[in-house]
Write a protein that holds these residues in place. Structure first.
Motif, mmCIF file in Angstrom:
data_model
loop_
_atom_site.group_PDB
_atom_site.id
_atom_site.type_symbol
_atom_site.label_atom_id
_atom_site.label_comp_id
_atom_site.label_asym_id
_atom_site.label_seq_id
_atom_site.Cartn_x
_atom_site.Cartn_y
_atom_site.Cartn_z
ATOM 1 N N LYS A 139 5.166 45.623 -7.390
ATOM 2 C CA LYS A 139 6.292 46.514 -7.126
ATOM 3 C C LYS A 139 7.151 45.848 -6.057
ATOM 4 C CE LYS A 139 7.569 51.219 -5.968
ATOM 5 N NZ LYS A 139 7.087 52.580 -5.740
ATOM 6 N N VAL A 140 8.452 45.782 -6.300
ATOM 7 C CA VAL A 140 9.408 45.204 -5.361
ATOM 8 C C VAL A 140 10.119 46.358 -4.660
ATOM 9 C CG1 VAL A 140 11.453 43.752 -5.107
ATOM 10 C CG2 VAL A 140 9.758 43.214 -6.872
ATOM 11 N N VAL A 141 10.077 46.342 -3.320
ATOM 12 C CA VAL A 141 10.708 47.382 -2.519
ATOM 13 C C VAL A 141 11.673 46.718 -1.547
ATOM 14 C CG1 VAL A 141 10.322 49.257 -0.880
ATOM 15 C CG2 VAL A 141 8.643 48.813 -2.683
ATOM 16 N N VAL A 142 12.930 47.150 -1.570
ATOM 17 C CA VAL A 142 13.964 46.582 -0.704
ATOM 18 C C VAL A 142 14.324 47.593 0.385
ATOM 19 C CG1 VAL A 142 16.323 45.696 -0.587
ATOM 20 C CG2 VAL A 142 14.896 45.182 -2.581
ATOM 21 N N LEU A 198 16.255 39.511 -11.081
ATOM 22 C CA LEU A 198 15.583 40.649 -10.466
ATOM 23 C C LEU A 198 16.426 41.377 -9.431
ATOM 24 C CD1 LEU A 198 12.025 39.183 -9.807
ATOM 25 C CD2 LEU A 198 12.869 40.358 -11.840
ATOM 26 N N MET A 199 17.250 40.649 -8.701
ATOM 27 C CA MET A 199 17.970 41.216 -7.569
ATOM 28 C C MET A 199 19.387 41.643 -7.955
ATOM 29 S SD MET A 199 15.838 41.059 -4.993
ATOM 30 C CE MET A 199 14.477 41.368 -6.121
ATOM 31 N N ASP A 200 19.759 42.849 -7.521
ATOM 32 C CA ASP A 200 21.108 43.370 -7.719
ATOM 33 C C ASP A 200 21.800 43.426 -6.362
ATOM 34 O OD1 ASP A 200 20.903 43.866 -10.492
ATOM 35 O OD2 ASP A 200 19.852 45.749 -10.092
ATOM 36 N N LEU A 201 23.028 42.914 -6.311
ATOM 37 C CA LEU A 201 23.801 42.914 -5.076
ATOM 38 C C LEU A 201 25.090 43.699 -5.257
ATOM 39 C CD1 LEU A 201 23.581 39.121 -4.133
ATOM 40 C CD2 LEU A 201 21.989 40.941 -3.535
ATOM 41 N N ASP A 202 25.588 44.229 -4.142
ATOM 42 C CA ASP A 202 26.908 44.866 -4.205
ATOM 43 C C ASP A 202 27.980 43.790 -4.045
ATOM 44 O OD1 ASP A 202 27.136 44.315 -1.455
ATOM 45 O OD2 ASP A 202 26.905 46.411 -0.843
ATOM 46 N N ASP A 203 29.231 44.180 -3.994
ATOM 47 C CA ASP A 203 30.341 43.223 -3.918
ATOM 48 C C ASP A 203 30.348 42.402 -2.634
ATOM 49 O OD1 ASP A 203 31.215 44.045 -6.399
ATOM 50 O OD2 ASP A 203 32.693 45.451 -5.601
ATOM 51 N N LEU A 204 29.655 42.879 -1.607
ATOM 52 C CA LEU A 204 29.597 42.160 -0.330
ATOM 53 C C LEU A 204 28.346 41.310 -0.181
ATOM 54 C CD1 LEU A 204 30.936 45.008 1.989
ATOM 55 C CD2 LEU A 204 32.199 43.056 1.058
ATOM 56 N N GLY A 205 27.481 41.333 -1.186
ATOM 57 C CA GLY A 205 26.263 40.520 -1.150
ATOM 58 C C GLY A 205 25.032 41.227 -0.623
ATOM 59 N N TYR A 206 25.141 42.533 -0.378
ATOM 60 C CA TYR A 206 23.987 43.289 0.098
ATOM 61 C C TYR A 206 23.100 43.689 -1.079
ATOM 62 C CZ TYR A 206 26.179 43.565 4.640
ATOM 63 O OH TYR A 206 26.746 43.245 5.845
ATOM 64 N N ASN A 207 21.804 43.629 -0.865
ATOM 65 C CA ASN A 207 20.844 43.936 -1.917
ATOM 66 C C ASN A 207 20.808 45.435 -2.169
ATOM 67 O OD1 ASN A 207 18.519 44.271 -3.518
ATOM 68 N ND2 ASN A 207 17.642 42.401 -2.683
ATOM 69 N N ILE A 208 21.076 45.823 -3.392
ATOM 70 C CA ILE A 208 21.053 47.241 -3.779
ATOM 71 C C ILE A 208 20.012 47.493 -4.878
ATOM 72 C CG2 ILE A 208 23.414 47.739 -3.073
ATOM 73 C CD1 ILE A 208 24.223 47.424 -6.063
ATOM 74 N N THR A 209 19.054 46.590 -4.987
ATOM 75 C CA THR A 209 18.016 46.695 -6.008
ATOM 76 C C THR A 209 17.192 47.959 -5.779
ATOM 77 O OG1 THR A 209 17.901 44.289 -6.083
ATOM 78 C CG2 THR A 209 16.048 45.502 -7.058
ATOM 79 N N GLU A 210 17.045 48.744 -6.829
ATOM 80 C CA GLU A 210 16.157 49.910 -6.788
ATOM 81 C C GLU A 210 14.713 49.403 -6.846
ATOM 82 O OE1 GLU A 210 17.116 53.120 -6.465
ATOM 83 O OE2 GLU A 210 19.204 52.478 -6.398
ATOM 84 N N ASP A 211 13.766 50.209 -6.404
ATOM 85 C CA ASP A 211 12.363 49.810 -6.487
ATOM 86 C C ASP A 211 12.050 49.400 -7.921
ATOM 87 O OD1 ASP A 211 12.251 50.551 -3.861
ATOM 88 O OD2 ASP A 211 10.904 52.252 -4.168
ATOM 89 N N LEU A 212 11.395 48.244 -8.053
ATOM 90 C CA LEU A 212 11.069 47.698 -9.373
ATOM 91 C C LEU A 212 9.573 47.578 -9.547
ATOM 92 C CD1 LEU A 212 13.346 44.493 -9.423
ATOM 93 C CD2 LEU A 212 13.751 46.578 -10.692
ATOM 94 N N GLU A 213 9.070 47.912 -10.717
ATOM 95 C CA GLU A 213 7.706 47.563 -11.082
ATOM 96 C C GLU A 213 7.804 46.473 -12.126
ATOM 97 O OE1 GLU A 213 4.642 50.352 -11.758
ATOM 98 O OE2 GLU A 213 5.348 51.697 -10.174
ATOM 99 N N CYS A 265 14.083 35.878 1.992
ATOM 100 C CA CYS A 265 14.876 36.802 2.806
ATOM 101 C C CYS A 265 14.630 36.570 4.300
ATOM 102 C CB CYS A 265 14.539 38.246 2.459
ATOM 103 S SG CYS A 265 15.520 39.427 3.411
ATOM 104 N N PRO A 266 15.659 36.110 5.027
ATOM 105 C CA PRO A 266 15.477 35.859 6.459
ATOM 106 C C PRO A 266 15.210 37.130 7.269
ATOM 107 C CG PRO A 266 17.688 35.166 5.748
ATOM 108 C CD PRO A 266 17.000 35.758 4.571
ATOM 109 N N GLU A 267 15.584 38.272 6.734
ATOM 110 C CA GLU A 267 15.410 39.544 7.444
ATOM 111 C C GLU A 267 14.097 40.240 7.089
ATOM 112 O OE1 GLU A 267 17.630 39.668 9.606
ATOM 113 O OE2 GLU A 267 19.052 38.322 8.653
ATOM 114 N N GLY A 268 13.380 39.746 6.083
ATOM 115 C CA GLY A 268 12.144 40.399 5.649
ATOM 116 C C GLY A 268 12.405 41.756 5.021
ATOM 117 N N ALA A 269 13.531 41.891 4.338
ATOM 118 C CA ALA A 269 13.927 43.181 3.764
ATOM 119 C C ALA A 269 13.275 43.465 2.417
ATOM 120 C CB ALA A 269 15.448 43.231 3.614
ATOM 121 N N ILE A 270 12.577 42.489 1.842
ATOM 122 C CA ILE A 270 11.969 42.663 0.520
ATOM 123 C C ILE A 270 10.459 42.602 0.664
ATOM 124 C CG2 ILE A 270 11.818 41.769 -1.833
ATOM 125 C CD1 ILE A 270 14.550 40.382 -1.264
ATOM 126 N N ARG A 271 9.796 43.655 0.190
ATOM 127 C CA ARG A 271 8.327 43.694 0.224
ATOM 128 C C ARG A 271 7.802 43.668 -1.211
ATOM 129 N NH1 ARG A 271 5.781 48.354 2.555
ATOM 130 N NH2 ARG A 271 7.479 49.520 1.638
#
Length: 72
Positions: A8-11, A29-44, A60-66
């Protein structure tokens, strides 16, 4: 040989700083908005996509994806 479980991918959108490296590493796998921010919904994802998911998380340098194991 035991069957490998999916993941499961959690952003955490609050941590995302819009580097968009995750989408470069895992564009399917990854969905971004127009500014490059990750808007991916939780994925299995099935086990065969786990490597790609881990690459996105590791990039991810920020560790935003688990990545969580599914079905354990």
């Amino acid at each position: 040989m035991a069957e490998q479980n999916g993941v499961k991918v959690v952003v955490d959108r609050d941590k995302c700083m819009g580097h968009a490296i995750c989408a470069q590493v895992a564009p399917d796998l990854m969905d971004l908005d127009d500014l490059g921010y990750n808007i991916t919904e939780d994925l299995e994802l099935p086990a065969d996509q786990a490597v790609q998911a881990h690459r996105a998380a590791d990039s991810c340098p920020e560790g935003a994806i688990r990545i969580l194991q599914v079905g354990e």
